[in-house]
Design a protein around this motif. Structure first.
Motif, mmCIF file in Angstrom:
data_model
loop_
_atom_site.group_PDB
_atom_site.id
_atom_site.type_symbol
_atom_site.label_atom_id
_atom_site.label_comp_id
_atom_site.label_asym_id
_atom_site.label_seq_id
_atom_site.Cartn_x
_atom_site.Cartn_y
_atom_site.Cartn_z
ATOM 1 N N ASP A 128 -23.448 0.075 -14.296
ATOM 2 C CA ASP A 128 -22.676 -0.966 -14.978
ATOM 3 C C ASP A 128 -21.994 -0.421 -16.231
ATOM 4 O O ASP A 128 -20.828 -0.752 -16.515
ATOM 5 N N ASN A 129 -22.715 0.414 -16.983
ATOM 6 C CA ASN A 129 -22.119 0.984 -18.203
ATOM 7 C C ASN A 129 -20.923 1.866 -17.880
ATOM 8 O O ASN A 129 -19.877 1.804 -18.547
ATOM 9 N N ILE A 130 -21.084 2.704 -16.855
ATOM 10 C CA ILE A 130 -19.981 3.602 -16.473
ATOM 11 C C ILE A 130 -18.791 2.788 -15.985
ATOM 12 O O ILE A 130 -17.629 3.068 -16.332
ATOM 13 N N GLN A 131 -19.049 1.763 -15.196
ATOM 14 C CA GLN A 131 -17.958 0.948 -14.677
ATOM 15 C C GLN A 131 -17.246 0.185 -15.789
ATOM 16 O O GLN A 131 -16.025 0.016 -15.737
ATOM 17 N N GLN A 132 -17.983 -0.260 -16.782
ATOM 18 C CA GLN A 132 -17.343 -0.969 -17.886
ATOM 19 C C GLN A 132 -16.416 -0.047 -18.665
ATOM 20 O O GLN A 132 -15.298 -0.426 -19.040
ATOM 21 N N VAL A 133 -16.897 1.180 -18.915
ATOM 22 C CA VAL A 133 -16.046 2.150 -19.612
ATOM 23 C C VAL A 133 -14.831 2.489 -18.762
ATOM 24 O O VAL A 133 -13.688 2.552 -19.258
ATOM 25 N N GLN A 134 -15.069 2.720 -17.471
ATOM 26 C CA GLN A 134 -13.959 3.034 -16.572
ATOM 27 C C GLN A 134 -12.983 1.862 -16.481
ATOM 28 O O GLN A 134 -11.759 2.048 -16.487
ATOM 29 N N ARG A 135 -13.504 0.666 -16.422
ATOM 30 C CA ARG A 135 -12.652 -0.520 -16.330
ATOM 31 C C ARG A 135 -11.780 -0.663 -17.576
ATOM 32 O O ARG A 135 -10.577 -0.927 -17.487
ATOM 33 N N ALA A 136 -12.376 -0.494 -18.762
ATOM 34 C CA ALA A 136 -11.613 -0.609 -20.004
ATOM 35 C C ALA A 136 -10.507 0.447 -20.069
ATOM 36 O O ALA A 136 -9.379 0.171 -20.495
ATOM 37 N N ARG A 137 -10.830 1.648 -19.620
ATOM 38 C CA ARG A 137 -9.834 2.727 -19.651
ATOM 39 C C ARG A 137 -8.690 2.440 -18.679
ATOM 40 O O ARG A 137 -7.517 2.627 -19.004
ATOM 41 N N LEU A 138 -9.029 1.982 -17.478
ATOM 42 C CA LEU A 138 -7.988 1.695 -16.498
ATOM 43 C C LEU A 138 -7.105 0.533 -16.951
ATOM 44 O O LEU A 138 -5.889 0.556 -16.740
ATOM 45 N N CYS A 139 -7.704 -0.462 -17.584
ATOM 46 C CA CYS A 139 -6.908 -1.586 -18.109
ATOM 47 C C CYS A 139 -5.950 -1.102 -19.196
ATOM 48 O O CYS A 139 -4.790 -1.532 -19.253
ATOM 49 N N ARG A 140 -6.433 -0.210 -20.046
ATOM 50 C CA ARG A 140 -5.582 0.331 -21.108
ATOM 51 C C ARG A 140 -4.428 1.135 -20.511
ATOM 52 O O ARG A 140 -3.274 1.014 -20.949
ATOM 53 N N ASP A 141 -4.724 1.953 -19.493
ATOM 54 C CA ASP A 141 -3.661 2.732 -18.853
ATOM 55 C C ASP A 141 -2.669 1.828 -18.128
ATOM 56 O O ASP A 141 -1.456 2.095 -18.127
ATOM 57 N N ALA A 142 -3.176 0.777 -17.501
ATOM 58 C CA ALA A 142 -2.282 -0.149 -16.806
ATOM 59 C C ALA A 142 -1.365 -0.865 -17.794
ATOM 60 O O ALA A 142 -0.169 -1.051 -17.523
ATOM 61 N N ASP A 143 -1.899 -1.244 -18.936
ATOM 62 C CA ASP A 143 -1.081 -1.909 -19.954
ATOM 63 C C ASP A 143 0.012 -0.981 -20.463
ATOM 64 O O ASP A 143 1.158 -1.399 -20.650
ATOM 65 N N ALA A 144 -0.347 0.301 -20.677
ATOM 66 C CA ALA A 144 0.672 1.268 -21.125
ATOM 67 C C ALA A 144 1.734 1.472 -20.054
ATOM 68 O O ALA A 144 2.926 1.616 -20.362
ATOM 69 N N ALA A 145 1.322 1.486 -18.777
ATOM 70 C CA ALA A 145 2.290 1.655 -17.686
ATOM 71 C C ALA A 145 3.236 0.459 -17.607
ATOM 72 O O ALA A 145 4.435 0.617 -17.339
ATOM 73 N N ILE A 146 2.728 -0.736 -17.858
ATOM 74 C CA ILE A 146 3.587 -1.935 -17.846
ATOM 75 C C ILE A 146 4.624 -1.833 -18.956
ATOM 76 O O ILE A 146 5.818 -2.107 -18.754
ATOM 77 N N LYS A 147 4.196 -1.428 -20.148
ATOM 78 C CA LYS A 147 5.126 -1.346 -21.283
ATOM 79 C C LYS A 147 6.190 -0.269 -21.071
ATOM 80 O O LYS A 147 7.311 -0.404 -21.564
ATOM 81 N N SER A 148 5.828 0.804 -20.356
ATOM 82 C CA SER A 148 6.793 1.883 -20.114
ATOM 83 C C SER A 148 7.668 1.628 -18.896
ATOM 84 O O SER A 148 8.574 2.418 -18.618
ATOM 85 N N GLY A 149 7.396 0.555 -18.157
ATOM 86 C CA GLY A 149 8.211 0.236 -16.982
ATOM 87 C C GLY A 149 7.753 0.890 -15.701
ATOM 88 O O GLY A 149 8.443 0.796 -14.682
ATOM 89 N N ASN A 150 6.578 1.543 -15.700
ATOM 90 C CA ASN A 150 6.049 2.165 -14.482
ATOM 91 C C ASN A 150 5.173 1.140 -13.755
ATOM 92 O O ASN A 150 3.946 1.220 -13.736
ATOM 93 N N PHE A 151 5.813 0.174 -13.123
ATOM 94 C CA PHE A 151 5.100 -0.987 -12.586
ATOM 95 C C PHE A 151 4.284 -0.642 -11.336
ATOM 96 O O PHE A 151 3.233 -1.236 -11.111
ATOM 97 N N ASP A 152 4.752 0.287 -10.517
ATOM 98 C CA ASP A 152 3.991 0.660 -9.315
ATOM 99 C C ASP A 152 2.636 1.252 -9.692
ATOM 100 O O ASP A 152 1.604 0.918 -9.083
ATOM 101 N N TRP A 153 2.628 2.138 -10.676
ATOM 102 C CA TRP A 153 1.377 2.752 -11.109
ATOM 103 C C TRP A 153 0.466 1.711 -11.765
ATOM 104 O O TRP A 153 -0.753 1.719 -11.563
ATOM 105 N N ALA A 154 1.037 0.803 -12.520
ATOM 106 C CA ALA A 154 0.242 -0.251 -13.156
ATOM 107 C C ALA A 154 -0.427 -1.131 -12.107
ATOM 108 O O ALA A 154 -1.607 -1.479 -12.234
ATOM 109 N N GLU A 155 0.286 -1.487 -11.072
ATOM 110 C CA GLU A 155 -0.300 -2.320 -10.022
ATOM 111 C C GLU A 155 -1.420 -1.581 -9.294
ATOM 112 O O GLU A 155 -2.436 -2.180 -8.930
ATOM 113 N N HIS A 156 -1.239 -0.275 -9.066
ATOM 114 C CA HIS A 156 -2.300 0.508 -8.426
ATOM 115 C C HIS A 156 -3.562 0.531 -9.292
ATOM 116 O O HIS A 156 -4.683 0.333 -8.781
ATOM 117 N N LEU A 157 -3.405 0.761 -10.585
ATOM 118 C CA LEU A 157 -4.567 0.797 -11.477
ATOM 119 C C LEU A 157 -5.281 -0.552 -11.509
ATOM 120 O O LEU A 157 -6.518 -0.609 -11.497
#
Length: 411
Positions: A128-157
């Motif tokens: 659970d701890n590893i998944q929470q850290v991984q989840r937070a990181r993936l959400c952060r990367d997805a948010d950055a991808a949305i702001k940069s316009g890389n929507f396909d990668w954001a949807e995959h994450l």
């Protein structure tokens, strides 16, 4: 005697197995000692190399001694020992290399082997701890991808995050997915320009035509704004993302770029209309022509300002020692007719110069298609040819006028 012999053999075999199992525990202990010696002070490449060798040795030991286990109680103890080793190796991959994917894979193998309830609970917490850290990181990367316009990668994450999220967390992820979809929809939409003119009078004026890039979730689509004549679209003005409101009305989200095909059509129409309007304007508005310097390739610079070439009767020079210059004679009818013709040609050339200079200035405001450049080059070449002829005719007229004028008071 056969039974006794078989029993004695079984006892001996169990004793050998227990001794082998002890050797297996010793091997696991040695591997864990090596794991304890790996620290974060080394480079990531060396750390990963050490952990990979430790993981391989641990798997070899597990496979070598698992067939030796004969007693069910010993089997549980052995499986718990191997599972605990995988758990510690998982923690090393996560903390030293920041590799949650590999760490989760090792935790999964450890949970399949573990038998003791407390050990299973410990592994559940680690997962659970590893998944929470991984989840937070993936959400952060997805948010950055949305702001940069890389929507396909954001949807995959976000799809990956959705798998490792709890039911409560999935609501948050679905909200991010909706934000990503809406950001994709509004990407390139100028939301400050959401109030276009849409009013026609007897079929004359701007209105929307067409529908493309439909989004079923919001019911929005892209419509092209055309200037119409008797409800027939004749000139593309722009494109907007809209939704239908009441009858013949729209909710405009913002302006979007025109397709390249309509940009080319707009330039072709504008240049054609300019040519049709140019001739009557040249006749109605007098003026004098000037030289247009042909622009460099790609029209990086605008034409230079014209140099006036006035049409007038040249004044005779003063004689040295004479107090008054000779009075010019009136022009005969032929020279006056030639002057009027040159005046008209000069006015036409001046209007053409103004039109071409305006087209050239617009190059800095909007990307012009190649066919627009070709048409402009043809118009400019035609203008220069007419200007050369005009200058020759003007020079001949000045010579003829000079020949008819007196050079002094005695003539």
């Amino acid at each position: 005697m056969e039974h006794r012999s078989s029993s004695e053999f079984g006892v001996a075999l169990n004793l050998v197995g227990q001794q082998e199992l002890k050797d297996g525990f010793v091997s696991i202990g040695a591997i864990l000692d090596r794991l304890s010696g790996v620290t974060g002070q080394d480079t990531n490449a060396n750390i990963r190399s050490s952990l990979d060798r430790i993981e391989k040795d641990l798997r070899d030991v597990a496979e070598k001694y698992e067939d030796v286990v004969r007693n069910p109680a010993d089997a549980d103890g052995w499986d718990n020992a191997v599972a605990s080793s995988y758990q510690r190796l998982s923690a090393a991959y996560f903390t030293l290399l920041d590799d949650p994917n590999h760490a989760l894979g090792l935790i999964k193998q450890a949970r399949e082997l573990a038998r003791h309830p407390l050990l299973l609970q410990s592994m559940e917490r680690d997962r659970d701890n590893i998944q929470q850290v991984q989840r937070a990181r993936l959400c952060r990367d997805a948010d950055a991808a949305i702001k940069s316009g890389n929507f396909d990668w954001a949807e995959h994450l976000l799809e990956v995050v959705l798998v490792i999220s709890t039911e409560e967390q999935k609501l948050e992820i679905k909200t991010m997915q909706e934000r990503c979809r809406r950001a994709r929809l509004l990407h390139g939409v100028d939301r400050t320009k959401n109030d276009p003119i849409l009013s026609t009078l007897h079929g004359f004026g701007p209105r929307f035509y067409g529908e493309r890039d439909y989004d079923p979730a919001t019911g929005s689509y892209v419509a092209n704004q055309w200037f119409t004549l008797l409800f027939v679209p004749i000139f593309p003005l722009g494109a907007y993302r809209v939704t239908d409101a009441d009858f013949q009305s729209y909710c405009v989200l913002g302006r979007v770029p025109l397709p390249d095909s309509l940009k080319k059509a707009r330039w072709a129409i504008a240049l054609s209309v300019g040519l049709l309007v140019l001739i009557p304007l040249a006749i109605l508005r007098p003026g004098t022509p000037g030289n247009i310097v042909e622009p460099p390739p790609n029209h990086a610079e605008s034409p230079k300002a014209p140099t006036p070439l006035p049409i007038s009767v040249p004044q005779p020079a003063s004689d040295v020692g004479k107090e008054q210059a000779a009075t010019p004679r009136p022009l005969d009818q032929a020279l006056q007719d030639r002057k009027r013709k040159l005046d008209v040609e000069g006015a036409n050339l001046e209007n053409e110069k103004s039109y071409l200079a305006g087209v050239e200035a617009s190059y800095q405001r909007e990307k012009v298609p190649d066919d627009g450049h070709a048409l402009y080059e043809a118009l400019l070449a035609a203008y220069n040819r007419k200007l050369d002829k005009y200058n020759r005719d003007l020079s001949e007229w000045k010579k003829d006028v000079a020949a008819t004028q007196p050079t002094g008071p005695d003539q």
